[in-house]
Design an enzyme around this catalytic site. Structure first.
Site, PDB file in Angstrom:
ATOM      1  N   LYS A 188     -41.208 -10.967 -22.924  1.00 47.09           N
ATOM      2  CA  LYS A 188     -41.124 -11.467 -21.546  1.00 47.09           C
ATOM      3  C   LYS A 188     -39.666 -11.809 -21.261  1.00 47.09           C
ATOM      4  O   LYS A 188     -39.088 -12.669 -21.944  1.00 47.09           O
ATOM      5  CB  LYS A 188     -41.994 -12.709 -21.372  1.00 47.09           C
ATOM      6  CG  LYS A 188     -43.466 -12.383 -21.419  1.00 47.09           C
ATOM      7  CD  LYS A 188     -44.289 -13.351 -20.638  1.00 47.09           C
ATOM      8  CE  LYS A 188     -45.716 -12.855 -20.455  1.00 47.09           C
ATOM      9  NZ  LYS A 188     -46.194 -11.802 -21.350  1.00 47.09           N
TER      10      LYS A 188
ATOM     11  N   ARG B 233     -45.168   1.217 -18.714  1.00 45.78           N
ATOM     12  CA  ARG B 233     -46.543   0.697 -18.744  1.00 45.78           C
ATOM     13  C   ARG B 233     -46.965   0.397 -17.305  1.00 45.78           C
ATOM     14  O   ARG B 233     -46.249  -0.284 -16.582  1.00 45.78           O
ATOM     15  CB  ARG B 233     -46.599  -0.595 -19.566  1.00 45.78           C
ATOM     16  CG  ARG B 233     -47.974  -1.268 -19.533  1.00 45.78           C
ATOM     17  CD  ARG B 233     -47.931  -2.707 -20.039  1.00 45.78           C
ATOM     18  NE  ARG B 233     -47.494  -2.777 -21.413  1.00 45.78           N
ATOM     19  CZ  ARG B 233     -46.981  -3.886 -21.962  1.00 45.78           C
ATOM     20  NH1 ARG B 233     -46.833  -4.982 -21.243  1.00 45.78           N
ATOM     21  NH2 ARG B 233     -46.597  -3.888 -23.217  1.00 45.78           N
TER      22      ARG B 233
ATOM     23  N   HIS C  79     -58.326  -2.122 -18.279  1.00 43.75           N
ATOM     24  CA  HIS C  79     -59.672  -2.068 -18.884  1.00 43.75           C
ATOM     25  C   HIS C  79     -60.659  -1.488 -17.896  1.00 43.75           C
ATOM     26  O   HIS C  79     -61.851  -1.435 -18.164  1.00 43.75           O
ATOM     27  CB  HIS C  79     -60.133  -3.480 -19.270  1.00 43.75           C
ATOM     28  CG  HIS C  79     -59.084  -4.264 -19.980  1.00 43.75           C
ATOM     29  ND1 HIS C  79     -58.211  -5.118 -19.341  1.00 43.75           N
ATOM     30  CD2 HIS C  79     -58.747  -4.296 -21.285  1.00 43.75           C
ATOM     31  CE1 HIS C  79     -57.387  -5.647 -20.213  1.00 43.75           C
ATOM     32  NE2 HIS C  79     -57.683  -5.168 -21.407  1.00 43.75           N
TER      33      HIS C  79
ATOM     34  N   ALA D 260     -57.828 -16.286 -14.827  1.00 44.96           N
ATOM     35  CA  ALA D 260     -57.738 -15.946 -13.404  1.00 44.96           C
ATOM     36  C   ALA D 260     -58.271 -14.544 -13.154  1.00 44.96           C
ATOM     37  O   ALA D 260     -58.931 -14.287 -12.152  1.00 44.96           O
ATOM     38  CB  ALA D 260     -56.291 -16.059 -12.932  1.00 44.96           C
TER      39      ALA D 260
ATOM     40  N   ASP E 125     -42.140  -6.897 -20.700  1.00 38.78           N
ATOM     41  CA  ASP E 125     -43.254  -7.235 -19.803  1.00 38.78           C
ATOM     42  C   ASP E 125     -42.702  -7.472 -18.398  1.00 38.78           C
ATOM     43  O   ASP E 125     -41.527  -7.789 -18.236  1.00 38.78           O
ATOM     44  CB  ASP E 125     -43.927  -8.536 -20.268  1.00 38.78           C
ATOM     45  CG  ASP E 125     -44.814  -8.347 -21.484  1.00 38.78           C
ATOM     46  OD1 ASP E 125     -45.156  -7.196 -21.813  1.00 38.78           O
ATOM     47  OD2 ASP E 125     -45.164  -9.364 -22.114  1.00 38.78           O
ATOM     48  N   MET E 126     -43.575  -7.351 -17.391  1.00 42.92           N
ATOM     49  CA  MET E 126     -43.154  -7.705 -16.027  1.00 42.92           C
ATOM     50  C   MET E 126     -43.841  -9.008 -15.646  1.00 42.92           C
ATOM     51  O   MET E 126     -45.048  -9.155 -15.850  1.00 42.92           O
ATOM     52  CB  MET E 126     -43.522  -6.585 -15.046  1.00 42.92           C
ATOM     53  CG  MET E 126     -42.908  -6.770 -13.680  1.00 42.92           C
ATOM     54  SD  MET E 126     -41.105  -6.815 -13.693  1.00 42.92           S
ATOM     55  CE  MET E 126     -40.701  -5.067 -13.672  1.00 42.92           C
TER      56      MET E 126
HETATM   57  C1  LIG Z   1     -51.638  -3.899 -22.605  1.00 40.53           C
HETATM   58  C2  LIG Z   1     -51.524  -4.710 -21.372  1.00 40.53           C
HETATM   59  C3  LIG Z   1     -50.278  -5.222 -21.007  1.00 40.53           C
HETATM   60  C4  LIG Z   1     -50.137  -5.944 -19.834  1.00 40.53           C
HETATM   61  N1  LIG Z   1     -48.884  -6.346 -19.433  1.00 40.53           N
HETATM   62  C5  LIG Z   1     -48.738  -6.957 -18.240  1.00 40.53           C
HETATM   63  C6  LIG Z   1     -47.438  -7.271 -17.726  1.00 40.53           C
HETATM   64  O1  LIG Z   1     -46.411  -7.017 -18.348  1.00 40.53           O
HETATM   65  N2  LIG Z   1     -47.371  -7.884 -16.512  1.00 40.53           N
HETATM   66  C7  LIG Z   1     -48.502  -8.171 -15.772  1.00 40.53           C
HETATM   67  O2  LIG Z   1     -48.366  -8.696 -14.668  1.00 40.53           O
HETATM   68  N3  LIG Z   1     -49.724  -7.895 -16.252  1.00 40.53           N
HETATM   69  C8  LIG Z   1     -49.871  -7.295 -17.450  1.00 40.53           C
HETATM   70  N4  LIG Z   1     -51.134  -6.993 -17.899  1.00 40.53           N
HETATM   71  C9  LIG Z   1     -52.332  -7.548 -17.198  1.00 40.53           C
HETATM   72  C10 LIG Z   1     -52.789  -6.655 -16.085  1.00 40.53           C
HETATM   73  O3  LIG Z   1     -51.861  -6.660 -15.050  1.00 40.53           O
HETATM   74  C11 LIG Z   1     -54.142  -7.137 -15.538  1.00 40.53           C
HETATM   75  O4  LIG Z   1     -54.024  -8.451 -15.076  1.00 40.53           O
HETATM   76  C12 LIG Z   1     -55.280  -7.082 -16.551  1.00 40.53           C
HETATM   77  O5  LIG Z   1     -55.160  -5.984 -17.389  1.00 40.53           O
HETATM   78  C13 LIG Z   1     -56.648  -6.987 -15.838  1.00 40.53           C
HETATM   79  O6  LIG Z   1     -56.676  -5.844 -15.021  1.00 40.53           O
HETATM   80  P1  LIG Z   1     -57.532  -4.515 -15.355  1.00 40.53           P
HETATM   81  O7  LIG Z   1     -56.633  -3.364 -15.075  1.00 40.53           O
HETATM   82  O8  LIG Z   1     -58.056  -4.581 -16.724  1.00 40.53           O
HETATM   83  O9  LIG Z   1     -58.631  -4.457 -14.244  1.00 40.53           O
HETATM   84  P2  LIG Z   1     -59.713  -5.505 -13.756  1.00 40.53           P
HETATM   85  O10 LIG Z   1     -60.266  -4.939 -12.516  1.00 40.53           O
HETATM   86  O11 LIG Z   1     -59.127  -6.887 -13.721  1.00 40.53           O
HETATM   87  O12 LIG Z   1     -60.772  -5.476 -14.909  1.00 40.53           O
HETATM   88  C14 LIG Z   1     -61.641  -4.371 -15.135  1.00 40.53           C
HETATM   89  C15 LIG Z   1     -62.702  -4.792 -16.138  1.00 40.53           C
HETATM   90  O13 LIG Z   1     -62.076  -5.005 -17.412  1.00 40.53           O
HETATM   91  C16 LIG Z   1     -62.615  -6.159 -18.049  1.00 40.53           C
HETATM   92  N5  LIG Z   1     -61.563  -7.192 -18.160  1.00 40.53           N
HETATM   93  C17 LIG Z   1     -60.382  -7.210 -17.512  1.00 40.53           C
HETATM   94  N6  LIG Z   1     -59.642  -8.286 -17.888  1.00 40.53           N
HETATM   95  C18 LIG Z   1     -60.386  -8.949 -18.775  1.00 40.53           C
HETATM   96  C19 LIG Z   1     -60.190 -10.127 -19.537  1.00 40.53           C
HETATM   97  N7  LIG Z   1     -59.061 -10.847 -19.456  1.00 40.53           N
HETATM   98  N8  LIG Z   1     -61.170 -10.527 -20.366  1.00 40.53           N
HETATM   99  C20 LIG Z   1     -62.320  -9.811 -20.483  1.00 40.53           C
HETATM  100  N9  LIG Z   1     -62.563  -8.682 -19.787  1.00 40.53           N
HETATM  101  C21 LIG Z   1     -61.624  -8.260 -18.959  1.00 40.53           C
HETATM  102  C22 LIG Z   1     -63.770  -6.619 -17.192  1.00 40.53           C
HETATM  103  O14 LIG Z   1     -64.925  -5.945 -17.632  1.00 40.53           O
HETATM  104  C23 LIG Z   1     -63.377  -6.131 -15.830  1.00 40.53           C
HETATM  105  O15 LIG Z   1     -64.465  -5.959 -14.985  1.00 40.53           O
HETATM  106  C24 LIG Z   1     -51.287  -6.223 -19.043  1.00 40.53           C
HETATM  107  C25 LIG Z   1     -52.533  -5.716 -19.411  1.00 40.53           C
HETATM  108  C26 LIG Z   1     -52.654  -4.953 -20.532  1.00 40.53           C
HETATM  109  C27 LIG Z   1     -53.981  -4.394 -20.873  1.00 40.53           C
END
Ligand SMILES: Cc1cc2nc3c(=O)[nH]c(=O)nc-3n(C[C@H](O)[C@H](O)[C@H](O)COP(=O)(O)OP(=O)(O)OC[C@H]3O[C@@H](n4cnc5c(N)ncnc54)[C@H](O)[C@@H]3O)c2cc1C
Length: 270
Positions: free
Chosen positions: A59, A146, A189, A253, A96-97
């Protein structure tokens, strides 16, 4: 280290994040960089770093970005030091962002440091309105990007308020990155976005080793293994350390159901 070893042995890739952000002073920022260089040396000694199998995520505000005095310079020096250690170990660093107020400075850092460390990765958040054009600017040979939705709140003037628009923007960004000559890392995810990424990668004629999927440690583990079993590269984001509050709050959140999960595991420990 044990978890990283276990994940790698099961066919997944790893990126380790030393928990912490918004460092208070230059000494603390240097101490975070020291921790990362020690970690990288340990990963290399254990044979986990070579070929970027275990890399690190940093970060920018944990290593100085945003400090009132010389924040940009402090962050650049600390990140260079981490990148130099990673190069010796045969692995990579991804920045990271964070909050939208740091996006411009973080992308400036990436542009500056990629002169010396072309494999320095960065993150684009599809929730921000600017992101498709940032992806176009970053779609260069070897550019590691990413793509995530974004975990920080931002005002409507800079971010899409509706989840539907964040997802549409994700697909537009994906298309730009997958059609370009860089190395996209689809961090999500979301089952729909994962299948769109797979379809678009195949349409773009991408080999399995020319992009990767990324997910958080402990989230959709079965899906992580399923993707790896198809021959795809699947990297797990593995945070460690004691400064866990900011990370926990962002995970709660984005999925409030995690609160019950968290409380249950606290209760079962006590
Ligand atoms: C490898 C990685 C690196 C990341 N780096 C950054 C970064 O540098 N800056 C940044 O702002 N964000 C980062 N993120 C977080 C990202 O921005 C999202 O906030 C987070 O991944 C949830 O979004 P989603 O795409 O999974 O979709 P969503 O629509 O939030 O989730 C889709 C589905 O995935 C599952 N899911 C999602 N999150 C969770 C959780 N926390 N626990 C359990 N199940 C969950 C649930 O089933 C959900 O319905 C990162 C995420 C990943 C995976």
């Amino acid at each position: 280290m044990q978890v990283a070893q276990r994940l790698l042995a099961s066919g997944l890739l790893v990126t380790l994040d030393y928990l912490g952000e918004d460092t208070a002073d230059a000494e603390q920022a240097a101490a975070v960089a020291d921790e990362y260089t020690r970690l990288i040396v340990r990963l290399a000694a254990a044979g986990l770093a070579a070929g970027g199998r275990a890399e690190v995520s940093v970060k920018p505000t944990a290593v100085g970005l945003g400090l009132a005095e010389h924040g940009d310079k402090t962050a650049a020096e600390n990140i260079s030091r981490i990148c130099a250690a990673a190069r010796v170990a045969g692995t990579t660093v991804t920045l990271d962002m964070e909050d939208h107020t740091h996006v411009e400075a973080t992308l400036r850092l990436v542009a500056e440091l990629r002169g010396e460390f072309p494999d320095l990765g960065c993150v684009i958040q599809s929730g921000l309105r600017r992101s498709v054009s940032d992806c176009a600017a970053l779609a260069r040979p070897g550019s590691r990007v990413r793509l995530c939705k974004g975990a920080y709140r931002a005002p409507e003037s800079v971010a899409f308020p509706a989840r539907r628009d964040v997802d549409r923007s994700y697909v537009r960004c994906l298309r730009v990155l997958l059609n370009g000559p860089g190395y996209p890392m689809a961090a999500t995810h979301d089952p729909r976005l994962i299948s769109i990424a797979a379809a678009r990668a195949s349409l773009a004629g991408r080999a399995a080793d020319s992009f990767e999927y990324q997910m958080l440690y402990g989230v959709r583990t079965t899906e992580q293994h399923r993707l790896a079993s198809t021959g795809a590269q699947m990297r797990v984001y593995l945070p460690y350390g004691s400064d866990w509050y900011g990370y926990l709050v962002r995970r709660l959140a984005e999925r409030p159901a995690n609160l019950a999960f968290f409380l249950r595991s606290l209760a079962s420990r006590s």
